[in-house]
Each structure stands twice: as C-alpha cells, then as structure tokens.
Design an enzyme around this catalytic site. Structure first.
Site, PDB file in Angstrom:
ATOM      1  N   GLU A   1     -13.441  37.971  49.691  1.00  0.00           N
ATOM      2  CA  GLU A   1     -12.128  37.479  49.246  1.00  0.00           C
ATOM      3  C   GLU A   1     -12.234  36.045  48.744  1.00  0.00           C
ATOM      4  O   GLU A   1     -11.679  35.696  47.702  1.00  0.00           O
ATOM      5  CB  GLU A   1     -11.119  37.586  50.391  1.00  0.00           C
ATOM      6  CG  GLU A   1      -9.766  36.949  50.107  1.00  0.00           C
ATOM      7  CD  GLU A   1      -9.286  36.078  51.252  1.00  0.00           C
ATOM      8  OE1 GLU A   1      -8.990  34.879  51.008  1.00  0.00           O
ATOM      9  OE2 GLU A   1      -9.196  36.581  52.391  1.00  0.00           O
ATOM     10  N   HIS A   2     -12.946  35.186  49.475  1.00  0.00           N
ATOM     11  CA  HIS A   2     -13.136  33.800  49.061  1.00  0.00           C
ATOM     12  C   HIS A   2     -13.960  33.716  47.774  1.00  0.00           C
ATOM     13  O   HIS A   2     -13.626  32.968  46.850  1.00  0.00           O
ATOM     14  CB  HIS A   2     -13.853  33.010  50.157  1.00  0.00           C
ATOM     15  CG  HIS A   2     -12.966  32.562  51.263  1.00  0.00           C
ATOM     16  ND1 HIS A   2     -12.778  31.239  51.582  1.00  0.00           N
ATOM     17  CD2 HIS A   2     -12.212  33.251  52.157  1.00  0.00           C
ATOM     18  CE1 HIS A   2     -11.956  31.137  52.603  1.00  0.00           C
ATOM     19  NE2 HIS A   2     -11.595  32.355  52.982  1.00  0.00           N
TER      20      HIS A   2
ATOM     21  N   HIS B   1     -13.909  39.296  54.186  1.00  0.00           N
ATOM     22  CA  HIS B   1     -13.297  37.964  54.170  1.00  0.00           C
ATOM     23  C   HIS B   1     -14.062  37.024  53.234  1.00  0.00           C
ATOM     24  O   HIS B   1     -13.469  36.322  52.409  1.00  0.00           O
ATOM     25  CB  HIS B   1     -13.288  37.430  55.608  1.00  0.00           C
ATOM     26  CG  HIS B   1     -12.569  36.135  55.782  1.00  0.00           C
ATOM     27  ND1 HIS B   1     -12.631  35.413  56.959  1.00  0.00           N
ATOM     28  CD2 HIS B   1     -11.780  35.419  54.952  1.00  0.00           C
ATOM     29  CE1 HIS B   1     -11.904  34.319  56.830  1.00  0.00           C
ATOM     30  NE2 HIS B   1     -11.380  34.298  55.622  1.00  0.00           N
TER      31      HIS B   1
ATOM     32  N   GLU C   1     -14.215  28.257  59.373  1.00  0.00           N
ATOM     33  CA  GLU C   1     -12.873  28.786  59.618  1.00  0.00           C
ATOM     34  C   GLU C   1     -12.870  29.713  60.830  1.00  0.00           C
ATOM     35  O   GLU C   1     -12.020  29.624  61.704  1.00  0.00           O
ATOM     36  CB  GLU C   1     -12.382  29.544  58.392  1.00  0.00           C
ATOM     37  CG  GLU C   1     -11.017  30.196  58.589  1.00  0.00           C
ATOM     38  CD  GLU C   1     -10.655  31.187  57.494  1.00  0.00           C
ATOM     39  OE1 GLU C   1      -9.628  31.876  57.642  1.00  0.00           O
ATOM     40  OE2 GLU C   1     -11.393  31.278  56.496  1.00  0.00           O
TER      41      GLU C   1
END
Length: 983
Positions: free
Chosen positions: A72-73, A69, A170
């Site tokens: 990905e950012h 994750h 998040e």
C-alpha cells in the site's frame, strides 16, 4: 442530479447490472461490471458536491510480514505515467482534495480520495488509477517504505547495523500499544486457518523477512481489475467516470482468475483459552494493566438478516451503561472499563462478537469469563423488554440515517460499511438499505424470544469461543531487543567487507534520491483561480427563547435535529477549573431528576442519537490573550423525538445527581483507562498540547482539560474512595451550580427549516427549567508565557517530537503567511527529512491562526535528537527562501483545502455557531482568504525568519518517548537537554 442509467445499458466497457434507489439515505445505487475484466463498480448518485472515488483490491496475506501494508505504501511512490518519487504526497499540495489516503485492512486494500472541484477530482483519479494498476515498485522505494538493513550512521560501516523503514517503525509503535494489540491477537486465536490469523500490518519481528520480489509478486497476483472493487459517489456524471477508468487503466487488461477468496473458517469443537503479552518498561507497575476478552466466531457475512440482528443484539447487550452485559462487567469491579473492541464486528468473511474488560489482572480471567457466560444465560432466560428492544432498534436506525462526515467523508463511511458484504458475497445493497430486514426483524420479535434465541445460538451454544488474556511483561521489551540484536549480529558476522560496502552504497543512493530535486511537471495541478472566491458559510437566523439567544441553522439533516448549548465557564476558582472535563464526562453517565443512571441511559438510547458535554476554549481572533471558556452540550434526535431530547437535557442540566458514589467510581475508572489508551495513537497531539500550555492561556487550559495533566488527574481521581470520593461528589455539585445556568448561555438549532416551529416549544420549556443565575465567578489570574524543554517518559519504542512557536492572532497581517509556511514546511522539508530519510511514520507542521501557534511534529519516530535538529534546519531553510514560487502556490492550495474542508450538515451548524460565539466573523474569514491568496515567497521568508529563527528562544520543545530514549537524547543534547517527567 445527472441521469441514472438503466439496467442492461453498456457504457465505456461497463454493463449496468442493477439500479437500486436507497430512499432511506437519498441515494441511487448503480451497480456495474466491466465486461472485459470483470471489475466491479458501484456508483452512489446524489446531490453532494463532495465527490469520492476509491479503488480497492481483496488482499489476503498468508503471513505477518506486512506485505499488503508495505505494498500500500510503495504503490504510492511513483507509477508509469507519474514516475516521480512520491506522487501521492506531491498531490496533497497540488490539490484541493477533501480527503486523500490509502487503507490496509485484514483482507482488502483501499485507495480513496474526494474533492469538491471537478478538475481536481479527475486529476486525482488519474493519479490513483495509475498508481494502483501501474506502480513502479522500485527496490529503493520498498527499502524506504518497508524495511532495509542500514548502519546507524548510514555511511559508516563501523557503526551498528539496524533495521529501518517507515512501516517497520510504524508497526513497532502499533504493536507496543495494548489496545491495538488486543484485536490483532484475538483475531490470531479466533481464525486459526484463514488470512485473519496473520497481521496484515506486519509483525516487526517478521517484516524483515519480506523481500522485494515477494512484494512485486503480491502486486501482480492481487492488483488486477478482475480482483478490484471500485466506488464513486456524488453529483458528477457516472459516464465520465467510466470513460476515464476504461481509458486510463482497464482497457489494457483482460479477465483472469484471481484466487483471493477467503474460505469459511474451520470451526472449533470446544472453547479455547489463550494468554498473550505486551511489553512495558522494567519497573513499571503491572497491576490492573491486563485485558481479558471473550471472542466468538458468529454468522457468515452473507447472512444479511442475521448480521443486522447480531448488530442490534450487540446494542442490547453492550450499547449503554444500562445494557445487561455492560452493567454486569463494570459493576463487578473486575476491571476498570470495557475492553477495546467489545461488540459485534462484520468486517470479515465470518463475523465476530467480543466482550471483556481492561484494567484487570490475569488471575481474574476465569472470573470474567464466568461472569460473561452467567450474564448471557440470565439474559437468555429473562429476555429484554419491548422498550429496550425498541430503543436499540432506534439507535441502529438513527446511525444508519445520520449524514456524518466531520472526521471522514460521508461517502467513505458508506464505502467502509459496504466493503465486507460487497467483497465477500457481491452484496453492496444490504449494508445501506435496512428497511426490508427491519420489517422482518419486527415480525420475528412479535413471535417472541427472538434475541434470546440469538444469544443461545451464537454465544452460549457456540463452541468456537476464545478467552484471550493480554497481560504486561516487563521483560518482553528486553527479550525483543535482544532477539533483534542477535539477528543483526548474525547477519553482520556473515557479511563480507564487500557486502558492507554495498549497504553503504545503497544508503548513499537512497539519500541522494531523497534529496534530489525532481521534475514534477508530469503531475497535474490546479491554479489559484480554481480556489473558490468565497467561503460557503452556514447561514442562520436568530431569536430569543426564555431570554436566551438562539441561532437557527437551516441544513439538510435528513430529518435529524441537532442542538448545541454554550455555558459560560470563565472565572472558575483554580481549585475547580481542573475538574471541568471530569464534570463534563460524568454529566451524561449519571442519574438525574430522580432517574437512575440506568434509566437515563435507556432514555438517551430510545429517544436520541446521543448527548455529550465537553469543555471548550475559544480565542479572541484579535488577541490570543483574551479567551472564552465554555461548557459545550450537544444533543441530537429525530424530529419526532424532540420532546424526549429536551426533557432529557432539562433533567441532566437542571438536576444532575452525583450522589451514587459507586457509579462515580466506575465512570472515573473508565475515564482513566480511556485516556491512558489514547496516548500511543495521539502522542504527537499530547506532546504539542503540553508545549502550548507554556505559551498561551488557551493552551494552558487545553492542557488541563485534554492533555497530560488531565491524564494525571484522571489517574488520581480514579483511586478516590470513601470520604475523598464524597468530597469529589460535592465538587461536582458545586460545578453544576456555578456552570449550568441561563446567564451567559446561548443555543443553536441545526435542522431543516420545516422543523423549526416544531422544536421551538420544547426548546423554550427546556430553557425555562434552568436556573437563571449561578454562583459568582471570578476573573482568571494573569498568564505569563515561559519556555521549556520537556521530555515525557512513557513505555513506547518510538518517539513523538514537537516544537511549538508562538505567533500572532487570527486577524494579524502575518497570520496568512504563517499558515502557508506551515504547509510549506511539511511538504517541502519535514516530510522528506523525517519520514523519507528518518523513517518516522509522519513529519508534519501546522499553523493554527486562532491559537496563534505554529507546531512542528513527528509521529512514531525512531529518532529524537536528530528530529529536533531537523526542526532547526527547517526554520533556516524557510528563512533562506530555499523553495520556489511554485511550492508557495502549492502551499496556498493546501491551506484552502483545509479551510474549505466539507462538513456534515450538523457539523456546518456547529462550526458556524462556535464562530459566532467566538466573534470570528465572515468578514474576518474573507480577509484571511484574501491574505492567503496574496502570500508570496518574500512573505514566507520574512515570517519564517521572524517567528521561527528569531523566535526560536521563545518556542517550547515537548517530546513523548521511552525514558531510555529520552536519556540517550539528553547525552547528545547536552545543555539543551530535556526535563524528564513521567506520564
């Protein structure tokens, strides 16, 4: 459509390995393999101008640090050819994209975009290819997007030490949401040895364990063409795509072995029980807050026929209120609604079936498990009627055939359908071509007891079953906070003054990088001349059927007919108005015209693609104080089933039956639970809606009909029993008499023109069944705007902070400048200050010209008072003109990307029908486009000064957060504090 290559053809380093016509969805699939690297490619060729490209990698984390994750950012934060801080967000404003994002699943990471502009499409392809294969992955970007140690005041080492980062915040929000947590915890229990055991998004307690070196190593291991799956879709020529992919990326790589395959899970030899918890605030009610879910590991994803059969079995068992497992669970009153994630899931290497209840208590877990198993035993013994089986197959076929795309691009829907089978067993075809398996399924059904055998094999005799109980824990939040505090204190105690100073210097360097003006000239962009001169409005013809105006929209719907009806809901008495959304929600879930709700549910499934009802508010484009309030009823069916659709609509709308009080209580409980579940994922929308309610009459109604007021009303009505429930049923009957009438009604039909004459008699027959007039309606009371500063206390560790400003109607001369201002605020100021520097998942602004409102919003935000201060700074920044002409041009492009966003064929008809009802004419829309194109820097400065700076005192602040955060913020805000209310 461009020419389709032939099998064996070699194109720019790729070999065509298969060509498959997918006649069911009017697409030709071309499969290719890159000869040097082994990269896989699928092209879906058709006539759609909304072209999509995606590059994906199989990413299989071995822990819950969120490595996939966070990567990905970070991948999107600068690359070799585009070494700027944030090319992804920069391109959002330099593009006419119809979709741009990146997605992390449990075992893959995907980078998709779409655009209807060819130049833009290839601009974005260059950005995405360079980002995926050649990212910079700097430590600074890792610390911003992932996690970092920093002082509460970044430049003051005497302030407390904290963990910060976008993904960290998040996931703090995501993991406090029990609906999100349930699926993650079920996976953890069902998959003890493979990658799905871990949380690919990241557990907040483990995210700080991830190092920058780990991140770079993960990219080097998995983001290689040999481990890539690429998809293109649309009417642009495949050969041009391949030339670009080879030239910009793949030519620099050679084939290598990548160990990313997911092995089959080791099967349990007996069922297991697991209890997990989620945090709630101390003092919150714990009763009826738990969830109980049974999960089974079922077929391997390579078993294409078994996969389809299990999908249809899921519809048979859980697909509607008449389905036996759905009905047994709800009728038991052991919980208030089906648990999130019920049904069949074929996303993983080994597929999963789940069933359970939410709104229950931990002590009911055994009873729920027993009920599920007993119901499955009964169904396996008694079987399904052929009518039910045919209804479930019809629903499955309908969903496969329908061209969607109103929320996400249709090609992305197809891509998501393909990813699992394509990635795990080299099969992109079977998810999109179902005819052969359906033929085999019907043969199996004819032999008898097929689905009954499936239940025994995969559910009753399958020992790999987990019963998960997820229950609230009022002490968990404090334990987690204490554990984090002790961890930070331990780090702080071992830290030398020099290390403290290094943290300060890193924070200063990050701030300087975030605030630095960048040279974005390396990024491609479009010119205003690339914007289409005209909106492609859906054309229609009109007629009158049974005295009712009807608009007919000719659209390529693949044999599906969509219908929509608007009923006038203006002038309801105050005591009835609030109940309209509950009336709409109940309308399609009860009995009608002598049929029970079970029979109605079966008819909906067997003969339609779905029927829905919802309240709608439309503003007058010339005056936001003038509104139309409507009940909107939609239905869809294959053309051959139009009689069934309109018979159903006639029964539901002319003779709804609210007399089954047990059924009303059940559905009201479901509504309550669904609304409560929606708040953590949509907190910014709820907060903004509550603010708009103080500013506009339409906002007032939207809050009552879809906001926190509705959540409160749903909680109240879900508790009704006996005489109070009878009185509620009478209220529903009263609303039906007042609303469901031909007077003031209009209809729309969306289909291919060849079906118009076929649909006309059924439509007319339906309309003639409705009463011509209802009870007299009264004018609404006058509306007075008021300011407010609202704080809504809910059990969540992050905040959703909004400030909403009243502006002007759609046709006003300033509306275009305000739309450009909204895009400029987001891209030029709020993204940097709230996301990059503040660590929130999102910092946004939007101007709704129809509502006459401009909103600033944050999503999963670790701050509150600071964010409100940022909103003031943003207004001053815009009014001072601290932006360039180039940034205004980019904001104009972003406005048009939103205005011209493509819709599905049904969606195009629905939107134009609403425009016509509202009085939003093509001429008004054309004039708005011209005003947006003419907007300049001076216009933006002027509207910012007038509506945001001078209009600040007329705006409303609305925040959803924890009570603790709201109270702490009030200490800082002083006389500008928030009025705290409970959600």
């Amino acid at each position: 459509m461009p020419e389709i290559p032939s099998v064996g053809q070699h194109l720019h380093g790729f070999e065509v390995t298969a060509v498959t016509p997918l006649k069911e969805i009017n697409i030709d699939m071309v499969q290719l393999r890159h000869e040097a690297t082994g990269a896989r490619m699928v092209h879906l060729a058709n006539e759609d101008s909304n072209n999509l490209f995606a590059v994906g990698f199989r990413t299989t984390p071995a822990d819950s640090t969120g490595i996939a994750h966070i990567l990905e950012h970070t991948v999107l934060c600068g690359s070799r050819r585009y070494p700027v801080r944030d090319p992804f967000f920069s391109m959002l404003k330099r593009s006419l994209n119809t979709f741009m994002n990146a997605l992390t699943s449990s075992d893959w990471t995907l980078y998709p975009f779409s655009s209807m502009n060819e130049k833009d499409f290839y601009n974005l392809m260059d950005i995405y290819l360079d980002a995926a294969f050649f990212p910079l992955l700097t430590e600074m970007n890792f610390s911003q997007e992932g996690h970092r140690l920093e002082f509460a005041d970044p430049l003051d080492p005497s302030s407390p030490l904290e963990f910060k980062g976008v993904v960290y915040n998040e996931m703090k929000g995501a993991m406090s949401d029990p609906s999100s947590l349930l699926g993650r915890r079920l996976n953890r229990a069902l998959f003890p040895t493979v990658t799905y055991h871990h949380n690919s998004g990241g557990e907040p307690s483990q995210i700080p364990d991830l190092t920058h070196a780990d991140l770079k190593a993960f990219h080097a291991a998995y983001y290689h063409p040999s481990n890539s799956w690429m998809l293109s879709y649309g009417n642009l020529p495949l050969e041009k795509h391949l030339e670009r992919i080879e030239g910009k990326a793949l030519k620099e790589f050679s084939r290598r072995q990548v160990d990313s395959a997911v092995p089959p899970e080791q099967r349990y030899d007996q069922p297991r029980k697991v209890t997990e918890t989620f945090p709630i605030d101390a003092g919150e009610e714990t009763a009826r807050r738990s969830m109980v879910q049974l999960g089974w590991l079922t077929a391997d994803i390579s078993e294409t026929f078994e996969r389809m059969a299990l999908d249809i079995l899921s519809i048979l068992l859980l697909g509607n209120p008449a389905a036996p497992l759905y009905k047994a669970l709800l009728d038991s009153r052991l919980g208030t609604n089906l648990a999130p994630g019920c049904g069949y899931h074929d996303d993983y290497r080994t597929t999963v079936f789940a069933a359970g209840l939410q709104g229950t208590d931990p002590e009911q877990a055994e009873a729920i498990e027993k009920l599920v198993l007993q119901t499955l035993e009964e169904v396996a013994r008694e079987g399904f009627s052929r009518e039910r089986i045919d209804g479930a197959i019809h629903r499955y076929e309908f969903s496969h055939r329908e061209v969607t795309g109103d929320s996400y691009p249709y090609p992305l829907v197809l891509c998501m359908r393909m990813m699992g089978p394509w990635m795990h067993c080299e099969d992109p075809v079977s998810p999109l071509s179902i005819s052969a398996n359906l033929k085999r399924l019907r043969q199996e059904i004819d032999r008898g007891s097929f689905f009954e055998g499936l239940i025994r094999k995969w559910l009753l005799k399958n020992p790999h079953r987990v019963t998960l109980t997820l229950c609230p824990d009022p002490e968990q939040k404090e334990r987690e906070q204490q554990a984090e505090k002790e961890r930070l204190e331990k780090i702080r105690a071992a830290m030398s003054p020099e290390e403290e100073q290094r943290i300060v210097e890193r924070a200063r360097a990050l701030q300087q990088a975030q605030e630095a003006k960048e040279d974005l000239s390396c990024l491609p962009t479009l010119d205003l001349s690339d914007i289409p001169a005209e909106e492609k409005a859906a054309q229609y013809t009109t007629s009158e059927e049974a005295g009712t105006p009807v608009r007919w929209f000719d659209q390529p719907t693949n044999g599906i007919v969509y219908t929509i009806a608007h009923f006038d809901a203006g002038g309801l008495p105050d005591e009835l108005q609030a109940y309209v959304p509950l009336f709409c929600a109940l309308l399609t879930h009860i009995g009608a015209a002598g049929d029970s709700y079970e029979r109605i549910a079966e008819r909906i499934e067997a003969g339609t693609g779905g029927i829905s009802a919802a309240p709608e508010v439309l503003e007058n484009p010339q005056d936001t104080e003038q509104i139309k309030t409507l009940i909107q009823v939609k239905g869809k069916a294959l053309a051959r089933n139009l009689d069934k659709l309109f018979d159903l609509l006639g029964d539901l709308l002319s003779a709804p039956d609210f007399s089954d009080l047990d059924r009303l209580a059940t559905v009201l409980g479901q509504i309550r639970t669904s609304l409560e579940n929606s708040i953590p994922a949509s907190g910014h929308s709820y907060a903004a809606r509550a603010a708009a309610a103080r500013l506009r009459p339409a906002g007032r109604l939207r809050e009552a009909w879809s906001g926190l007021e509705l959540v409160a009303l749903a909680k109240k009505t879900a508790e009704l029993r006996g005489a109070e429930l009878e009185a509620f049923a009478e209220t529903m009957k009263d609303l039906a008499r007042r609303l469901l009438r031909r007077e003031g009604m209009c209809c729309g039909m969306v289909a291919e023109q060849r079906f118009f004459d076929q649909g006309r008699p059924a439509l007319k027959s339906f309309l003639e069944r409705l009463p011509e007039k209802g009870q007299e309606l009264t004018p609404p009371p006058p509306f007075t705007a008021q300011t407010a500063r609202l704080g809504w206390a809910a059990g969540m560790p992050v905040s959703y902070v909004t400030r909403v400003f009243p502006t002007v109607p759609y046709t006003h001369a300033d509306s275009a400048g305000l739309m450009v201002l909204g895009k400029l605020l987001r891209s030029g100021f709020l993204h940097r200050e709230i996301r990059e520097k503040g660590g929130a998942y999102g910092g946004m602004a939007s101007c709704n010209p129809e509502a006459g409102l401009l909103s600033m919003l944050s999503y999963r935000d670790p701050h509150l008072a600071r964010t409100l201060s940022v909103y003031d700074q943003a207004a001053q920044w815009a009014a001072a003109g601290e932006f360039s002409d180039q940034e205004v041009k980019e904001a104009i492009l972003a406005v048009f990307a939103e205005l011209d966003k493509p819709l599905s064929p049904g969606g195009k008809g629905y939107r134009e029908f609403a425009n016509a009802t509202q009085g939003l004419t093509p001429q008004m829309r054309r004039e708005l486009r011209e005003k947006v194109l003419a907007t300049d820097r001076g216009t933006v400065r002027r509207v910012a000064q007038r509506y945001l700076v001078e209009g600040r005192d007329q705006s409303v602040v609305s925040v959803i957060s924890s009570e603790e955060h709201l109270k702490k913020a009030n200490e800082k805000l002083g006389p500008q504090g928030l009025e705290i209310r409970k959600v």
